[in-house]
Design an enzyme around this catalytic site. Structure first.
Site, PDB file in Angstrom:
ATOM      1  N   SER A   1       0.827  -1.304  -0.077  1.00  0.00           N
ATOM      2  CA  SER A   1       0.033   0.022  -0.108  1.00  0.00           C
ATOM      3  C   SER A   1       0.789   1.226  -0.036  1.00  0.00           C
ATOM      4  O   SER A   1       1.336   1.401  -1.001  1.00  0.00           O
ATOM      5  CB  SER A   1      -0.911  -0.013   1.364  1.00  0.00           C
TER       6      SER A   1
ATOM      7  N   ASP B   1      -9.473  -6.731  -3.534  1.00  0.00           N
ATOM      8  CA  ASP B   1      -8.888  -5.676  -2.782  1.00  0.00           C
ATOM      9  C   ASP B   1     -10.231  -4.619  -2.598  1.00  0.00           C
ATOM     10  O   ASP B   1     -10.682  -4.313  -3.569  1.00  0.00           O
ATOM     11  CB  ASP B   1      -7.871  -5.145  -3.525  1.00  0.00           C
TER      12      ASP B   1
ATOM     13  N   HIS C   1      -6.387  -6.730   0.937  1.00  0.00           N
ATOM     14  CA  HIS C   1      -5.456  -5.536   0.790  1.00  0.00           C
ATOM     15  C   HIS C   1      -4.157  -5.872   1.435  1.00  0.00           C
ATOM     16  O   HIS C   1      -3.026  -5.564   1.339  1.00  0.00           O
ATOM     17  CB  HIS C   1      -5.990  -4.596   1.243  1.00  0.00           C
TER      18      HIS C   1
END
Length: 308
Positions: free
Chosen positions: A127, A256, A284
């Site tokens: 991320s 996701d 995620h």
């Protein structure tokens, strides 16, 4: 031959055979601190072999160990794993950032590498950390050997559909988490299972506790309460992606909650040596939900790329 009956698997459920939780990170290894380019970084250093830096995500309470502790022993079998707390997270400095945010983080990442004497490294990222890594590879190509990117958003548009909440879903979740009555353990559980994990039943209580306790850090709460952004100016990296020369694997969760797989497919075409792997039944945080599968894919990629 007989077959074992299995329940249908869906979001938030598990098969009859697979009701166990995912492996937790376990106790964190020894802490290290280093001063680099005017800031102090906290990190863990485990294993021996090729220098590999892990950069974690940007959710409330995230640290290098909360995000990569469960999978790091697999990589540490033949790699030096440096798990770095990003600035404003964990035990690293909670400095305020001004100017373009990814430019700032990229420069500080190289400063960290200089302080540890790391000339080149593979960067494995989730991320927020992945966008930092892409900027680092674009601006300092000689310092990055290869990249592994999960769930990152370096550009503010998608190829097929608008990004969820115009790309602000993470910021909105942070505001909700720290707003109202403030952080609670159940609010952290709801955030992780709604946005970061595919299967709520597999979330280890130890992982939940790590994230929740870190989110109570007074300096992190102070940053979250500031009316003006202490994280720097938002920055689109469209121009920079074409300059990334390092072999890059985008490894994405099929479910996701922030960015559907059409988004990393677009990114893999924008990066000259981009590749894409989509993993089923994860959201995620692939490296936490399915660490063995994540390691198998990433390790295969790192062994396959030509670093010459």
């Amino acid at each position: 031959m007989t077959t074992e009956p299995m329940e249908r698997v869906g979001r938030g459920t598990s098969s009859t055979r697979d009701l166990r939780t995912s492996p937790a990170a376990g106790p964190a290894p020894e802490s290290h601190f280093v001063d680099a380019d005017g800031v102090t970084f906290h990190y863990h250093d485990v294993g021996r072999g090729a220098d590999t830096i892990f950069l974690h995500g940007g959710g409330p309470g995230c640290t290098a160990w909360s995000d990569f502790g469960a999978v790091s022993p697999l990589f540490a079998a033949d790699r030096r794993c440096v798990l770095l707390d990003l600035l404003q997270y964990g035990k690293s400095d909670k400095c305020r950032i001004t100017g373009p945010m990814w430019d700032f983080h990229a420069a500080k990442t190289v400063g960290f590498m200089d302080a540890l004497g790391i000339e080149r490294a593979d960067l494995i990222c989730n991320s927020w950390g992945g966008t930092i890594a892409l900027a680092t590879a674009a601006y300092y190509p000689d310092r990055v050997r290869s990249l592994v990117i999960t769930g990152s958003m370096p550009v503010f548009y998608g190829p097929l559909a608008p990004l969820p909440e115009q790309g602000h879903r993470g910021r909105s979740a942070r505001d909700v988490y720290y707003g109202g009555e403030g952080p609670t353990r159940e609010k952290m559980r709801e955030l992780i299972t709604r946005l970061e994990w595919y299967d709520a039943q597999r979330l280890p209580e130890e992982t939940l506790d790590l994230r929740y306790q870190q989110s109570l850090d007074p300096e992190e709460r102070e940053l979250a309460a500031m009316s003006d952004s202490p994280r720097g100016d938002w920055q689109d990296l469209t121009e920079q992606l074409g300059k990334v020369q390092a072999p890059t694997l985008f490894i994405w969760g099929r479910e996701d909650a922030f960015l559907t797989p059409d988004y990393p497919l677009m990114l893999s075409r924008m990066v000259p040596r981009g590749n894409l792997h989509v993993m089923d039944h994860v959201s995620h945080h692939l490296q936490e939900e399915r660490p063995a599968a994540y390691h198998a894919v990433v390790d295969g990629f790192l062994r396959s790329v030509d670093h010459q």
